[in-house]
Design a protein around this motif. Structure first.
Motif, PDB file in Angstrom:
ATOM      1  N   THR A 153      -2.445  -6.682 -13.078  1.00  0.00           N
ATOM      2  CA  THR A 153      -2.379  -6.405 -11.634  1.00  0.00           C
ATOM      3  C   THR A 153      -3.157  -7.477 -10.892  1.00  0.00           C
ATOM      4  OG1 THR A 153      -4.262  -4.913 -11.875  1.00  0.00           O
ATOM      5  CG2 THR A 153      -2.073  -3.901 -11.826  1.00  0.00           C
ATOM      6  N   ASN A 154      -2.832  -7.593  -9.629  1.00  0.00           N
ATOM      7  CA  ASN A 154      -3.507  -8.588  -8.794  1.00  0.00           C
ATOM      8  C   ASN A 154      -4.880  -8.075  -8.395  1.00  0.00           C
ATOM      9  OD1 ASN A 154      -4.248  -9.597  -5.988  1.00  0.00           O
ATOM     10  ND2 ASN A 154      -2.668 -11.045  -6.630  1.00  0.00           N
ATOM     11  N   PHE A 155      -5.838  -8.987  -8.308  1.00  0.00           N
ATOM     12  CA  PHE A 155      -7.177  -8.583  -7.898  1.00  0.00           C
ATOM     13  C   PHE A 155      -7.702  -9.588  -6.885  1.00  0.00           C
ATOM     14  CE2 PHE A 155     -11.807  -8.269  -8.373  1.00  0.00           C
ATOM     15  CZ  PHE A 155     -11.975  -6.899  -8.285  1.00  0.00           C
ATOM     16  N   ALA A 156      -8.021  -9.091  -5.714  1.00  0.00           N
ATOM     17  CA  ALA A 156      -8.621  -9.899  -4.644  1.00  0.00           C
ATOM     18  C   ALA A 156      -7.762 -11.103  -4.291  1.00  0.00           C
ATOM     19  CB  ALA A 156     -10.032 -10.336  -5.029  1.00  0.00           C
ATOM     20  N   GLU A 157      -6.484 -10.968  -4.377  1.00  0.00           N
ATOM     21  CA  GLU A 157      -5.532 -11.996  -3.936  1.00  0.00           C
ATOM     22  C   GLU A 157      -5.665 -13.317  -4.689  1.00  0.00           C
ATOM     23  OE1 GLU A 157      -3.373 -10.954  -1.732  1.00  0.00           O
ATOM     24  OE2 GLU A 157      -4.428  -9.068  -1.438  1.00  0.00           O
ATOM     25  N   ARG A 158      -6.410 -13.337  -5.725  1.00  0.00           N
ATOM     26  CA  ARG A 158      -6.621 -14.609  -6.416  1.00  0.00           C
ATOM     27  C   ARG A 158      -6.607 -14.464  -7.942  1.00  0.00           C
ATOM     28  NH1 ARG A 158     -11.606 -18.891  -5.500  1.00  0.00           N
ATOM     29  NH2 ARG A 158     -11.562 -19.802  -7.582  1.00  0.00           N
ATOM     30  N   TYR A 159      -6.989 -13.305  -8.407  1.00  0.00           N
ATOM     31  CA  TYR A 159      -7.155 -13.125  -9.850  1.00  0.00           C
ATOM     32  C   TYR A 159      -6.091 -12.181 -10.397  1.00  0.00           C
ATOM     33  CZ  TYR A 159     -11.736 -14.999  -8.675  1.00  0.00           C
ATOM     34  OH  TYR A 159     -12.736 -15.796  -8.202  1.00  0.00           O
ATOM     35  N   THR A 160      -5.819 -12.315 -11.689  1.00  0.00           N
ATOM     36  CA  THR A 160      -4.965 -11.357 -12.383  1.00  0.00           C
ATOM     37  C   THR A 160      -5.813 -10.649 -13.425  1.00  0.00           C
ATOM     38  OG1 THR A 160      -3.103 -12.836 -12.093  1.00  0.00           O
ATOM     39  CG2 THR A 160      -2.852 -11.082 -13.730  1.00  0.00           C
ATOM     40  N   VAL A 161      -5.797  -9.328 -13.375  1.00  0.00           N
ATOM     41  CA  VAL A 161      -6.616  -8.560 -14.322  1.00  0.00           C
ATOM     42  C   VAL A 161      -6.037  -8.719 -15.720  1.00  0.00           C
ATOM     43  CG1 VAL A 161      -7.342  -6.237 -14.977  1.00  0.00           C
ATOM     44  CG2 VAL A 161      -7.290  -6.897 -12.553  1.00  0.00           C
ATOM     45  N   ILE A 162      -6.890  -9.043 -16.665  1.00  0.00           N
ATOM     46  CA  ILE A 162      -6.440  -9.168 -18.064  1.00  0.00           C
ATOM     47  C   ILE A 162      -6.875  -7.932 -18.855  1.00  0.00           C
ATOM     48  CG2 ILE A 162      -6.531 -10.564 -20.172  1.00  0.00           C
ATOM     49  CD1 ILE A 162      -5.139 -12.028 -17.928  1.00  0.00           C
TER      50      ILE A 162
END
Ligand SMILES: Nc1ncnc2c1ncn2[C@@H]1O[C@H](COP(=O)(O)OP(=O)(O)OP(=O)(O)O)[C@@H](O)[C@H]1O
Length: 704
Positions: free
Chosen positions: A369-378
Motif C-alpha cells: 500500500t502507499n504510505f505518505a505519497e512517497r513510500y510503498t509498505v513492504i
C-alpha cells in the motif's frame, strides 16, 4: 521486531520460561517494552551457556576475590591502573583447549574477517522493489535543507524552522589506543611484590582527576559527570578514607617492555607466586619477568584486597609525564537542538482513522500500500511501545528504508518529538556518523502518526542470538561489538545524552549475513556473523543530562542499581546496561532475569557481590527498605515464591561465569566487567575509559 516475549531462561530447563511464572510487574516507563516471548526452543540440554566449556583454570592460579574488589573504593579517580597491571600470560592459552568442543573455538576461523574490517557483504537482500512511479509533485527538495519540504499548513510543533540537519561538527570519540595487534605492555616484577602503579607516564589508561562530588541542587539529577549520585558521600568511613590514601604524583618508571608471553612459564610454581596487582583489577600475573625494579616505598600490600587500608609513605616528587585528559565534557561545543519542526503530509484520501489505525492507535501495516505519497509498505519490521517499524520502498530515492510510525496518541506523539530532537542533535554533532548511532533521514506527520525515516538495517543483536539458538558470540565478535557500543555511548555522553534504554534489541546489525558452521561433536550448526558492524537505535527515552529525568528508566534486566534504589541516575546507568549486554553476548542469556526490585538486588548481590550498606544507608532513607540491618538485601521475604529463591540461589557469580576458560581475553573481559558492575555510579568506569581498557587492545585470535 518479533511478536514474542523474550526467552530469558538461565535454568537448565530450556523449555521453561521465567522462573517466577508470568511477570506480574508493570514496568513504569513507556519505552521499555517487556522482554518478548520467543517461540518454544528445541531442547538443548547441553547448551554451553553458563557451563564450563573449557577446562577450568589450573587450581594453582589463585582466583581473584569476587567481593573485595567490588567493594573497594574505585581507584581511578586518583590513580588509574597502568596497563602494566592488566596482563596475563598467553603462552598456554591455546594448549588449554584440548576439550572436544569449545563454543569459543571458531572452527571455521580462517574464513572470518577481522571485526574491524567494514562490511563487504551487501546489506540484506530485500524483495524486489515495486516499479517506482513518478515522484509526487508534493515533494519539493529544498536546496538549503536535505529534507524534502512538504506543502502543508503550519505544524503545531513549528518553533525553529529550517533546522539544518547536518552542519559540520565535532564530537568524535577518540579511538582506542592503536595497539590492537600488539600485546599490551607490562611492567612486572621479578622478586618483589608488584607495586601499586600510580604513574601514568606510559599508561594507556587515562588518568582520572575528578572534581569533588557535588549534587545538583534541583531534582534528582546531577549536573556534571563528576557529580553522579554516589553511594559514598564525602564523609566516608575512616576505613574507606584510609583505603584511598594514595599519592597523586606520578612515579618515575622504567620503560615498559613488550613481553613475549611464550617465554613466561605458567607452571604451578609460578602461579603460586602470583599476586594480585591491584585490588580492583584483580588480574593475576606470575612474577617471573626480569628487568623491572619496583620502588621499595610502593610495595603492594596484599591485605588491601580485604579492605585493609593502603598506606603509602612519602610520594616521590612529581615527574613530568604526559597526563591523560581530565574527565570533562565539552558541553560548550555541543549543538543541542531545542525544537523540531515536523512537516505534515496531507492525506489525500481523508479516510476515517479506523480504516488505517487499530484500536491502540497503531498504524495497520498492509503490504504493497502507499504510505505518505512517497513510500510503498513492504512489511512490518518490529513493534514496540511507541509504535511500529515498517520496511518501505522509497519511490523517490529508489531504495528500501525503515520508518518508525509512532502511535496516533498524543503522549506517544510527544515522545517521538523528543526522539526526533535527540536524533537531530546526534546528526548535528556527528555529521559523518562516526559513532554509529542511527541516522535520521526524514521525518513527517502523516495521518496523525509522527514518522521517522532511517536506513534499513539487519536484525537486532537479540534477534541474531535468538535465531542462533542463543549460542553465545565468539570473544572476537564480543570485542568488536562492545567496542562499537562503548564508542557510540561515549559519544552520546560527550554531547550530554543518556540513552537509558540500552539492550540487545536496540543494537542493530548493519547486516545479519552469516555463515552456518557445523560444529564437530554437535548435531547442530551455528551461525557466524560475517560482519559485526552495528548501529545503536531507539532514542525514544534518551534524556539530556541537564533536563528532566523520569524516576524509572531502562528495561528491567538492564536497569542499574541506582535506578532501582531511587538515588538518581545519570550517564553511568548506560554503562551498567552495557555490562549486562556484554554478559549476554558472552553467555547467550540475559544476566538478571527478574521482574521485581528486591529479587533483582538479590541477584546482583549473588552475581556481583554485597552492597556496601554503610554507604547506601547514608544515600537516603528510601534505600533502606531494600536492606536488612546487617547490610544484606531483604530477600527472600515471607511471600517470596520458592521458585524464585531457588533460582537466585542457583545463580553463578561473575567469577564463576567467566572461570570456564583460561583465555587471557576472557580474563580481560572479566576485568572490564568488574569495573562496569560497580554499585557506586560515581566510581563506575565511563564509556571513554572503557575504550582504553586492555580488553580492546588485546589481539585476539579468532578462535576465542
Ligand atoms: N532501521 C531499522 N532497520 C531494521 N529494523 C529496525 C530499524 N529500526 C527499528 N527496527 C526494528 O524495530 C524494532 C523496534 O524499534 P524501536 O526500538 O526503535 O521501537 P520502539 O517502539 O521504541 O521499541 P521498544 O518499545 O521495544 O523500545 C527494533 O528492535 C528492530 O527490530
Amino acid at each position: 521486531m518479533n511478536a514474542y516475549k523474550r526467552r530469558r531462561n538461565q535454568a537448565p530447563d530450556w523449555q521453561s520460561y521465567y522462573k517466577n511464572g508470568v511477570p506480574q510487574e508493570v514496568i513504569v516507563i513507556e519505552d521499555s517494552a517487556s522482554p518478548r516471548l520467543s517461540p518454544a526452543m528445541p531442547t538443548y540440554s547441553s547448551h554451553p551457556i553458563q557451563r564450563c566449556f573449557a577446562p577450568a583454570a589450573p587450581p594453582s592460579i589463585p582466583s581473584p576475590s569476587m567481593h573485595a574488589p567490588f567493594m573497594q573504593p574505585y581507584p581511578y579517580q586518583n590513580h588509574p591502573p597502568s596497563d602494566s597491571q592488566s596482563s596475563r600470560p598467553l603462552s598456554n592459552a591455546s594448549s588449554q583447549f584440548s576439550h572436544p568442543y569449545n563454543p569459543w573455538l571458531d572452527y571455521n576461523a580462517a574464513a572470518l574477517p577481522h571485526p574491524y574490517v567494514t562490511a563487504t557483504q551487501p546489506i540484506q537482500t530485500h524483495p524486489p522493489p515495486p516499479p517506482p512511479p513518478a515522484p509526487s509533485s508534493t515533494y519539493l527538495i529544498s536546496s538549503s535543507n536535505p529534507m524534502p519540504s512538504y506543502p502543508h499548513p503550519p505544524s503545531p510543533y513549528v518553533q525553529l524552522p529550517n533546522m539544518p540537519l547536518r552542519p559540520p561538527a565535532q564530537h568524535q570519540v577518540p579511538p582506542a589506543p592503536p595497539s590492537v595487534n600488539q600485546p599490551f605492555p607490562v611492567s612486572p616484577s621479578q622478586t618483589v611484590l608488584p607495586r601499586i602503579s600510580l604513574n601514568s607516564s606510559n599508561a594507556s589508561y587515562p588518568k582520572m582527576q575528578l572534581p569533588p562530588v557535588q549534587r545538583h541542587n534541583k531534582g534528582n539529577h546531577y549536573d556534571s559527570p563528576a557529580s553522579y549520585p554516589s553511594f559514598f558521600p564525602p564523609n566516608v568511613s575512616p576505613h574507606q578514607k584510609n583505603s584511598q590514601i594514595l599519592p597523586t604524583n606520578p612515579v618515575p618508571q622504567k620503560p615498559k617492555e613488550q613481553v613475549n608471553y611464550s617465554t613466561i612459564p605458567n607452571s604451578a610454581s609460578t602461579a603460586q607466586a602470583a599476586v594480585p596487582l591491584s585490588p580492583t583489577l584483580a588480574v593475576w600475573l606470575p612474577m617471573t619477568q626480569t628487568n623491572f625494579q619496583a620502588p621499595p616505598t610502593y610495595t603492594y600490600q596484599p591485605s588491601s584486597i580485604t579492605n585493609d587500608p593502603i598506606v603509602v609513605p612519602d610520594p616521590p616528587p612529581p615527574a613530568k609525564a604526559p597526563q591523560p585528559k581530565k574527565r570533562k565534557r565539552n558541553t560548550n561545543s555541543t549543538k543541542k537542538v531545542n525544537c523540531v519542526n515536523v512537516p505534515l503530509v496531507a492525506d489525500k484520501l481523508s479516510l476515517n482513522s479506523s480504516v488505517y489505525d487499530d484500536d491502540d492507535g497503531h498504524y495497520k501495516v498492509i503490504p504493497n500500500t502507499n504510505f505518505a505519497e512517497r513510500y510503498t509498505v513492504i512489511r512490518l519490521l518490529g513493534h514496540g511501545t511507541f509504535g511500529k517499524v515498517i520496511q518501505c520502498y522509497d519511490q523517490v530515492q529508489g531504495k528500501h528504508v525503515a520508518i518508525k510510525v509512532t502511535r496516533a496518541i498524543p503522549k506517544y506523539r510527544e515522545a517521538s518529538l523528543i526522539e526526533l530532537r535527540v536524533l537531530q542533535t546526534i546528526a548535528q554533532n556527528d555529521p559523518t556518523n562516526e559513532n554509529k548511532c542511527i541516522e535520521l533521514k526524514d521525518y513527517f506527520d502523516y495521518r496523525k502518526h509522527i514518522c521517522i525515516v532511517t536506513d534499513l538495517f539487519g536484525w537486532s543483536v537479540f534477534d541474531f542470538l535468538k535465531n542462533n539458538n542463543y549460542i553465545p558470540f565468539s570473544l572476537l565478535h564480543i570485542q568488536s561489538l562492545a567496542h562499537q557500543l562503548f564508542k557510540s555511548v561515549a559519544f552520546l555522553h560527550e554531547i550530554g545524552l543518556v540513552h537509558t534504554d540500552l539492550k540487545p534489541e536496540n543494537v542493530l546489525l548493519v547486516s545479519n549475513a552469516s555463515k552456518n558452521v557445523r560444529l564437530p561433536y554437535r548435531n547442530y550448526s551455528q551461525k557466524i556473523l560475517n560482519n559485526t558492524e552495528i548501529r545503536l537505535i531507539d532514542f525514544g527515552s534518551a534524556t539530556f543530562e541537564d533536563e528532566y529525568h523520569s524516576s524509572v528508566v531502562s528495561t528491567r534486566h538492564y536497569r542499574a542499581p541506582e535506578i532501582i534504589l531511587g538515588v538518581g541516575w545519570s550517564y553511568p546507568c548506560d554503562i551498567w546496561s552495557l555490562g549486562c549486554i556484554i554478559v549476554e553476548l558472552f553467555t547467550g542469556q540475559a544476566l538478571f532475569q527478574t521482574h521485581e526490585d528486591n529479587e533483582h538486588l538479590a541477584m546482583m548481590e549473588k552475581v556481583i557481590g554485597p552492597f556496601n550498606y554503610d554507604s547506601i544507608s547514608r544515600a537516603g532513607r528510601s534505600t533502606q527498605r531494600f536492606f536488612r540491618t546487617n547490610g544484606s538485601v531483604k530477600y527472600p521475604m515471607s511471600n517470596t515464591p520458592k521458585k524464585s529463591i531457588a533460582y537466585v540461589e542457583s545463580l553463578q557469580s561473575l567469577d564463576q561465569l567467566f572461570s570456564c576458560t583460561t583465555s587471557s581475553g576472557v580474563a580481560l573481559l572479566l576485568d572490564l566487567l568488574r569495573k562496569i558492575f560497580v554499585y557506586d555510579p560515581a566510581k563506575r568506569i565511563t564509556a571513554k575509559e572503557a575504550l582504553w581498557h586492555p580488553f580492546f587492545s588485546n589481539a585476539l585470535s579468532s578462535n576465542f
